[in-house]
Design a protein around this motif. Structure first.
Motif, PDB file in Angstrom:
ATOM      1  N   ARG A 161      26.661 115.734  36.699  1.00 28.22           N
ATOM      2  CA  ARG A 161      28.286 115.971  36.583  1.00 28.22           C
ATOM      3  C   ARG A 161      28.440 115.802  35.200  1.00 28.22           C
ATOM      4  NH1 ARG A 161      29.509 112.049  41.870  1.00 28.22           N
ATOM      5  NH2 ARG A 161      28.692 113.234  42.821  1.00 28.22           N
ATOM      6  N   TYR A 162      27.651 115.011  34.266  1.00 27.25           N
ATOM      7  CA  TYR A 162      28.124 115.270  32.971  1.00 27.25           C
ATOM      8  C   TYR A 162      27.302 116.246  32.504  1.00 27.25           C
ATOM      9  CZ  TYR A 162      29.289 111.090  35.287  1.00 27.25           C
ATOM     10  OH  TYR A 162      30.873 109.763  36.144  1.00 27.25           O
ATOM     11  N   GLY A 215      23.244 120.809  34.745  1.00 27.90           N
ATOM     12  CA  GLY A 215      23.290 120.033  35.784  1.00 27.90           C
ATOM     13  C   GLY A 215      24.370 121.388  36.678  1.00 27.90           C
ATOM     14  N   GLU A 217      27.079 121.160  38.676  1.00 25.47           N
ATOM     15  CA  GLU A 217      28.678 120.458  39.259  1.00 25.47           C
ATOM     16  C   GLU A 217      28.666 120.976  37.870  1.00 25.47           C
ATOM     17  OE1 GLU A 217      25.964 118.801  40.148  1.00 25.47           O
ATOM     18  OE2 GLU A 217      26.164 118.316  41.628  1.00 25.47           O
ATOM     19  N   ILE A 218      28.260 120.462  36.477  1.00 23.10           N
ATOM     20  CA  ILE A 218      29.495 120.483  34.830  1.00 23.10           C
ATOM     21  C   ILE A 218      28.788 121.776  35.177  1.00 23.10           C
ATOM     22  CG2 ILE A 218      27.187 120.667  33.460  1.00 23.10           C
ATOM     23  CD1 ILE A 218      30.087 119.022  32.873  1.00 23.10           C
ATOM     24  N   ASP A 221      32.069 123.537  36.422  1.00 18.56           N
ATOM     25  CA  ASP A 221      33.507 122.438  35.896  1.00 18.56           C
ATOM     26  C   ASP A 221      33.668 123.607  35.009  1.00 18.56           C
ATOM     27  OD1 ASP A 221      33.556 121.298  38.323  1.00 18.56           O
ATOM     28  OD2 ASP A 221      32.420 119.290  36.910  1.00 18.56           O
TER      29      ASP A 221
END
Length: 405
Positions: A161-162, A215, A217-218, A221
């Motif tokens: 997520r980072y 990742g 998710e990142i 986003d």
């Protein structure tokens, strides 16, 4: 005296199974040297069979492991072309649907993040992209494609997520990065990402060598990644690879399976199966020869035993032993001799296989069917080999046996 060697009007005593074993074992105890040498001959034959099967199976297991590393059961699914010739897209749920196929053992995916360029720093001219791609990657990607890290770590559920990235081998070389670390950063789509890992070259998925992996998710986003996989990697049971391939397209995109491209099974899978067939035929042939040699040894030993023990046979017949009991005595002796040699041969064969496999640094594999089959075949061969001498002994009349002694 009747034909059965008993007195008229009297029923011959029956031998209990325990007595049959004791009578059969008596012949072995009275001639321990000959019994030991005969059992040793059988044991060597059985040990040769078990060792050949075990060493060949161990070698085959090592070969299978090496071939598995070449992707014998790896299939990839990617978008093809539409009827209009445009680039197709996989449905968002394609990865989850493929994971539901029964024989599939592992699924992972990557998704291309478009319009995200990679640079070592903001001092690099925009035109020098080094041909690198940015891909969102699932946590289980390394296990599925057989990728290994040269250093650092793979993104997990938390770090995914980072802004953290893993570099393919070629990507790291082009960016001039030799190792991962908290102070090593790159620019991905204008955003700073920490390089947390560097991969070795991936033999089964060379497209990952020039990729910068981030990742899922990142990617969603920061770069408006649509979450659609562009390559789905699957592992399945070796025996079901073709069956899985046949349903992958329809599973990944039920509405338009023609828009899905599925890779062909690796040629290494065909090589693996050909090796299995060849080795199986070799094992059966060598095992049959070993058992035949053991059977001849048992038959030879028992025939000589009958010739040498005519006096014993005549005496037992004179004391009322029936032909059936004499036959049972020699048959039991033959079976005990075979079992003794068979058990010793199996243990010796396992020891030889274990030692040789350890020397070659192979996995030690002795199939259960080999040990069980060796014992069963030894008993069968021993019974067949001892049948003729047992019948011959039973046919001797008391007077003929005593006169010949």
């Amino acid at each position: 005296m009747t034909a059965e060697g008993s007195r008229p009007g009297l029923t011959p005593a029956r031998l209990a199974p325990r007595d049959v074993v004791r009578v059969g074992a008596a012949g072995l105890r009275t001639r321990p040297a000959r019994a030991l040498l005969s059992a040793l001959g059988i044991a060597i034959g059985i040990a040769a069979m078990v060792a050949v099967v075990g060493i060949s199976s161990s070698s085959r297991e090592q070969l299978n492991r090496q071939l598995a590393a070449l992707g014998t059961n790896l299939l990839t699914v990617s978008p093809g072309k539409t009827l209009e010739g445009e680039d197709a897209k996989l449905p968002a749920e394609a990865e989850a649907m493929i994971a539901r196929i029964g024989p599939v053992t592992a699924v992972s995916a990557t998704g291309t993040v478009r319009n995200a360029k990679v640079y070592r720093s903001d001092k690099i001219p925009k035109v020098e992209t080094n041909g690198l791609t940015v891909s969102a990657a699932r946590p289980r990607l390394p296990q599925t494609v057989g990728a290994t890290l040269r250093g650092g770590a793979w993104p997990n559920g938390a770090t995914g997520r980072y802004p953290a990235a893993v570099l393919g081998a070629d990507a790291a070389e082009r960016l001039g990065i030799g190792r991962a670390g908290p102070q090593v950063e790159i620019l991905v789509g204008g955003e700073r990402f920490t390089v947390i890992g560097v991969l070795h070259k991936v033999m089964l998925a060379p497209e990952l060598d020039t990729a910068v992996l981030i990742g899922w998710e990142i990617a969603t986003d920061l770069f408006r990644f649509d979450g659609r996989a562009t390559t789905v990697y699957t592992r399945s049971r070796d025996s079901q690879v073709e069956a899985v391939r046949a349903v992958l397209a329809a599973t990944a995109n039920p509405e338009t399976p023609g828009d899905v491209s599925v890779s062909k099974p690796s040629e290494a899978l065909a090589a693996r199966r050909a090796a299995d067939v060849t080795l199986n035929g070799l094992l059966l042939g060598l095992g049959a020869v070993a058992l035949l040699v053991g059977g001849v040894g048992v038959a030879n030993t028992m025939v000589i035993s009958v010739l040498e023990r005519r006096a014993e046979i005549g005496l037992r017949r004179s004391l009322g032993a029936t032909r059936g009991q004499i036959r049972m005595q020699f048959l039991a002796e033959s079976l005990l001799l075979s079992i003794l040699g068979g058990v010793g041969g199996v243990l010796l064969g396992i020891a030889v296989t274990t030692g040789y496999a350890a020397y070659q640094t192979w996995p030690s594999v002795v199939p259960a069917w080999a040990t069980a089959g060796a014992l069963a075949a030894t008993v069968l061969i021993g019974g067949i080999a001892g049948l003729y001498p047992a019948i011959r002994a039973a046919r001797l009349s008391p007077t003929e046996a005593l006169a010949a002694s």
